[in-house]
Design a protein around this motif. Sequence first.
Motif, PDB file in Angstrom:
ATOM      1  N   LEU A 372      32.173  -9.150   6.639  1.00 25.72           N
ATOM      2  CA  LEU A 372      30.786  -9.726   6.664  1.00 25.72           C
ATOM      3  C   LEU A 372      29.871  -8.393   7.209  1.00 25.72           C
ATOM      4  O   LEU A 372      28.876  -8.288   7.172  1.00 25.72           O
ATOM      5  N   ALA A 373      30.376  -7.933   8.451  1.00 28.11           N
ATOM      6  CA  ALA A 373      29.493  -6.921   9.024  1.00 28.11           C
ATOM      7  C   ALA A 373      29.101  -5.822   8.050  1.00 28.11           C
ATOM      8  O   ALA A 373      27.898  -5.225   8.256  1.00 28.11           O
ATOM      9  N   ALA A 374      29.922  -5.322   7.240  1.00 28.24           N
ATOM     10  CA  ALA A 374      29.706  -4.309   6.418  1.00 28.24           C
ATOM     11  C   ALA A 374      28.639  -4.514   4.995  1.00 28.24           C
ATOM     12  O   ALA A 374      27.761  -3.922   4.936  1.00 28.24           O
ATOM     13  N   SER A 375      28.853  -5.833   4.833  1.00 24.14           N
ATOM     14  CA  SER A 375      28.057  -6.559   3.816  1.00 24.14           C
ATOM     15  C   SER A 375      26.599  -6.760   4.483  1.00 24.14           C
ATOM     16  O   SER A 375      25.608  -6.247   3.828  1.00 24.14           O
ATOM     17  N   LEU A 376      26.571  -7.052   5.543  1.00 26.56           N
ATOM     18  CA  LEU A 376      25.040  -6.889   6.506  1.00 26.56           C
ATOM     19  C   LEU A 376      24.383  -5.676   6.478  1.00 26.56           C
ATOM     20  O   LEU A 376      23.050  -5.421   6.223  1.00 26.56           O
ATOM     21  N   THR A 377      25.215  -4.536   6.769  1.00 28.99           N
ATOM     22  CA  THR A 377      24.916  -3.376   6.841  1.00 28.99           C
ATOM     23  C   THR A 377      24.290  -2.946   5.641  1.00 28.99           C
ATOM     24  O   THR A 377      23.386  -2.237   5.416  1.00 28.99           O
ATOM     25  N   GLY A 378      25.041  -3.191   4.684  1.00 27.22           N
ATOM     26  CA  GLY A 378      24.778  -2.682   3.206  1.00 27.22           C
ATOM     27  C   GLY A 378      23.257  -3.423   2.552  1.00 27.22           C
ATOM     28  O   GLY A 378      22.605  -2.612   2.186  1.00 27.22           O
ATOM     29  N   LEU A 379      23.267  -4.584   2.959  1.00 29.87           N
ATOM     30  CA  LEU A 379      21.811  -5.275   2.728  1.00 29.87           C
ATOM     31  C   LEU A 379      20.861  -4.642   3.654  1.00 29.87           C
ATOM     32  O   LEU A 379      19.700  -4.360   2.895  1.00 29.87           O
ATOM     33  N   GLY A 380      20.948  -4.254   4.746  1.00 29.65           N
ATOM     34  CA  GLY A 380      19.934  -3.714   5.530  1.00 29.65           C
ATOM     35  C   GLY A 380      19.726  -2.261   5.005  1.00 29.65           C
ATOM     36  O   GLY A 380      18.467  -1.863   4.645  1.00 29.65           O
ATOM     37  N   LEU A 381      20.512  -1.572   4.431  1.00 29.75           N
ATOM     38  CA  LEU A 381      20.423  -0.172   3.942  1.00 29.75           C
ATOM     39  C   LEU A 381      19.679  -0.351   2.472  1.00 29.75           C
ATOM     40  O   LEU A 381      18.920   0.613   2.200  1.00 29.75           O
ATOM     41  N   ALA A 382      20.220  -1.367   1.804  1.00 24.47           N
ATOM     42  CA  ALA A 382      19.260  -1.413   0.325  1.00 24.47           C
ATOM     43  C   ALA A 382      17.833  -1.704   0.536  1.00 24.47           C
ATOM     44  O   ALA A 382      16.855  -1.357  -0.135  1.00 24.47           O
ATOM     45  N   ALA A 383      17.629  -2.631   1.526  1.00 25.15           N
ATOM     46  CA  ALA A 383      16.108  -2.977   1.895  1.00 25.15           C
ATOM     47  C   ALA A 383      15.583  -1.851   2.501  1.00 25.15           C
ATOM     48  O   ALA A 383      14.322  -1.700   2.114  1.00 25.15           O
ATOM     49  N   THR A 384      16.083  -0.915   3.239  1.00 19.41           N
ATOM     50  CA  THR A 384      15.500   0.250   4.022  1.00 19.41           C
ATOM     51  C   THR A 384      15.254   1.123   2.738  1.00 19.41           C
ATOM     52  O   THR A 384      14.187   1.650   2.830  1.00 19.41           O
ATOM     53  N   ALA A 385      15.899   1.367   1.856  1.00 18.58           N
ATOM     54  CA  ALA A 385      15.782   2.377   0.839  1.00 18.58           C
ATOM     55  C   ALA A 385      14.548   1.824  -0.073  1.00 18.58           C
ATOM     56  O   ALA A 385      13.502   2.529  -0.515  1.00 18.58           O
ATOM     57  N   GLU A 386      14.446   0.442  -0.645  1.00 19.28           N
ATOM     58  CA  GLU A 386      13.477  -0.144  -1.030  1.00 19.28           C
ATOM     59  C   GLU A 386      12.092   0.111  -0.592  1.00 19.28           C
ATOM     60  O   GLU A 386      11.048   0.577  -0.935  1.00 19.28           O
ATOM     61  N   GLN A 387      11.921  -0.387   0.873  1.00 17.69           N
ATOM     62  CA  GLN A 387      10.789  -0.027   1.616  1.00 17.69           C
ATOM     63  C   GLN A 387      10.469   1.526   1.676  1.00 17.69           C
ATOM     64  O   GLN A 387       9.120   1.806   1.771  1.00 17.69           O
ATOM     65  N   THR A 388      11.335   2.335   2.150  1.00 12.44           N
ATOM     66  CA  THR A 388      11.102   3.701   2.055  1.00 12.44           C
ATOM     67  C   THR A 388      10.349   4.228   1.093  1.00 12.44           C
ATOM     68  O   THR A 388       9.496   4.963   0.882  1.00 12.44           O
ATOM     69  N   ALA A 389      10.955   3.601  -0.389  1.00 11.37           N
ATOM     70  CA  ALA A 389      10.369   4.189  -1.662  1.00 11.37           C
ATOM     71  C   ALA A 389       8.953   3.772  -1.586  1.00 11.37           C
ATOM     72  O   ALA A 389       7.956   4.399  -2.243  1.00 11.37           O
ATOM     73  N   ALA A 390       8.668   2.462  -1.277  1.00 11.20           N
ATOM     74  CA  ALA A 390       7.301   1.951  -1.432  1.00 11.20           C
ATOM     75  C   ALA A 390       6.417   2.810  -0.528  1.00 11.20           C
ATOM     76  O   ALA A 390       5.441   2.878  -1.120  1.00 11.20           O
ATOM     77  N   LEU A 391       6.915   3.104   0.672  1.00 12.24           N
ATOM     78  CA  LEU A 391       5.813   3.905   1.326  1.00 12.24           C
ATOM     79  C   LEU A 391       5.586   5.330   0.821  1.00 12.24           C
ATOM     80  O   LEU A 391       4.264   5.732   0.709  1.00 12.24           O
ATOM     81  N   LEU A 392       6.495   6.060   0.275  1.00  9.87           N
ATOM     82  CA  LEU A 392       6.402   7.257  -0.471  1.00  9.87           C
ATOM     83  C   LEU A 392       5.540   7.163  -1.669  1.00  9.87           C
ATOM     84  O   LEU A 392       4.554   8.024  -1.909  1.00  9.87           O
ATOM     85  N   LEU A 393       5.707   6.227  -2.239  1.00  7.67           N
ATOM     86  CA  LEU A 393       5.125   6.007  -3.691  1.00  7.67           C
ATOM     87  C   LEU A 393       3.772   5.251  -3.696  1.00  7.67           C
ATOM     88  O   LEU A 393       3.048   5.320  -4.519  1.00  7.67           O
ATOM     89  N   ARG A 394       3.693   4.389  -2.728  1.00  5.27           N
ATOM     90  CA  ARG A 394       2.698   3.220  -2.914  1.00  5.27           C
ATOM     91  C   ARG A 394       1.486   3.562  -1.699  1.00  5.27           C
ATOM     92  O   ARG A 394       0.560   3.891  -1.895  1.00  5.27           O
ATOM     93  N   HIS A 395       2.190   3.194  -0.656  1.00  6.57           N
ATOM     94  CA  HIS A 395       1.046   3.078   0.682  1.00  6.57           C
ATOM     95  C   HIS A 395       0.821   4.553   1.254  1.00  6.57           C
ATOM     96  O   HIS A 395      -0.297   4.555   1.634  1.00  6.57           O
TER      97      HIS A 395
END
Length: 477
Positions: A372-395
């Motif tokens: 469960l802890a690994a799953s939570l970390t994975g979800l957090g990493l996916a959200a981080t990647a998505e938001q980082t891409a948005a910062l680079l490409l959009r905002h």
Amino acid sequence: MTTPGTTTAGPGLPPGSVVELGSQVRQYDGGRVLVGGAPPRLVRLAAAAGPLLKNGRIRLDTPLAARLAERLVALGLAHPVVAELPPLETASVTVVVPVRDRAQELDRLLAGIGDGTPVIVVDDGSRAPLAVARVAARHGARLIALAENRGPAAARNAGLRQVRTPYVAFTDSDVVLAPDTLPTLLRHFNDPRLAAVAPRVLGLDTPAPGWLSRYEAARSSLDLGPHPALVHPRSRVAWIPSACLVARVDALGTGFDERLRVGEDVDLVWRLAAEGRRIRYDPTVTARHDHRTRFTNWLARKAYYGTGAHALAERHGSAIAPATLTPWAAVTAAALLAQRPWSVPVAAAVAIGVTRGYARDITAGTADPRRLAASLTGLGLAATAEQTAALLLRHWWPLTAAGCLVSRRVRRATALAAVVDGFLEHRRCAPELDRVRFVLARRVDDLAYGAGVWAGAVRGRSGRCLLPEIRGRRRER
């Protein structure tokens, strides 16, 4: 002040109604542990509560079931099944339509509104007011004519002041409503805590030809996606558009902020959320919108949306932040963007440390805390990647563009983010458009919106709307 996403005291959904877990909620330990919501939370169900959740649904037929359902709904983990809610009279809602010219579109909209529903058309300084007046008269709508153009917020407020029903539906003139749109949305007001609800806004059934129309049909700024949500800042659906929005009149106060020409719907929703009121997005109900498909008009509208970020930052602070990251997520993103020999080891060490922390502090006592802890970390990493891409490409794209001129690493990170994000979004949206043109349209969309954000920040002499927010993790038990 109540924390956004919570609700004021009072009765909840009526007995016999049904709530359903969101499709993105993950269940562990045989359904005893739920992960999801907005912002994401981990929730453990008591032993007596677990059996009430059957096939992802809870029927409110006992006091315990009602309390559990209310808890999950308030956390954004579950949503009412609208078909299980009793209908309300359509005569209890008044439709308010702000319009400036667009007589033909207004005629199309009014033709789709059922008999017995009062309608107020607010002419916001049309250049050809007689055409608007004729359409309103033909459909039996009340007409309020403003002497000069005052903007959509002021026009809606002018109509709102004349509403005598308990509910109001704000609908733009270039929207098309199905016969069941308003009746279905009204069912949500069986929840006395609900202040406003909006449907999913899609393009017309017969879109204009061309690649831009096909892109908008799949990725419109007004389309908030296929998943229901409790709406508030930092939720997966943080706002709802006033293109089609139904609200409880006594919750609106003075209505929209007339100083805002853009973002007035976001401001209204966030003020309601700050008061502890509930706002809901229901994509099982749809409205159709006549999207802009001429390239210059489309581009200008995307940039115009972006200019509202500065005013929203002034009013709501970090709620408008372009990204919300935990400290460990920010460190991981920075390490990987650096593209140094130590980047992957540092990111891996942070992820391992976070997983161990989760296993020790949050998931302890579950059947498989490490998984469960690994799953939570994975979800957090996916959200981080998505938001980082948005910062680079959009905002932050002006900074990214400047970096690309001098740094190979920035060019590499930007190219990877642009392609991967575009392909993943193409897969998610499944548009009737090939990958290359979809990715190009998405990148132009980002450039236009980001340009608007920067233009607003420069005019307002503040970069607050460009600053990400660093927040600690949440835990619910």
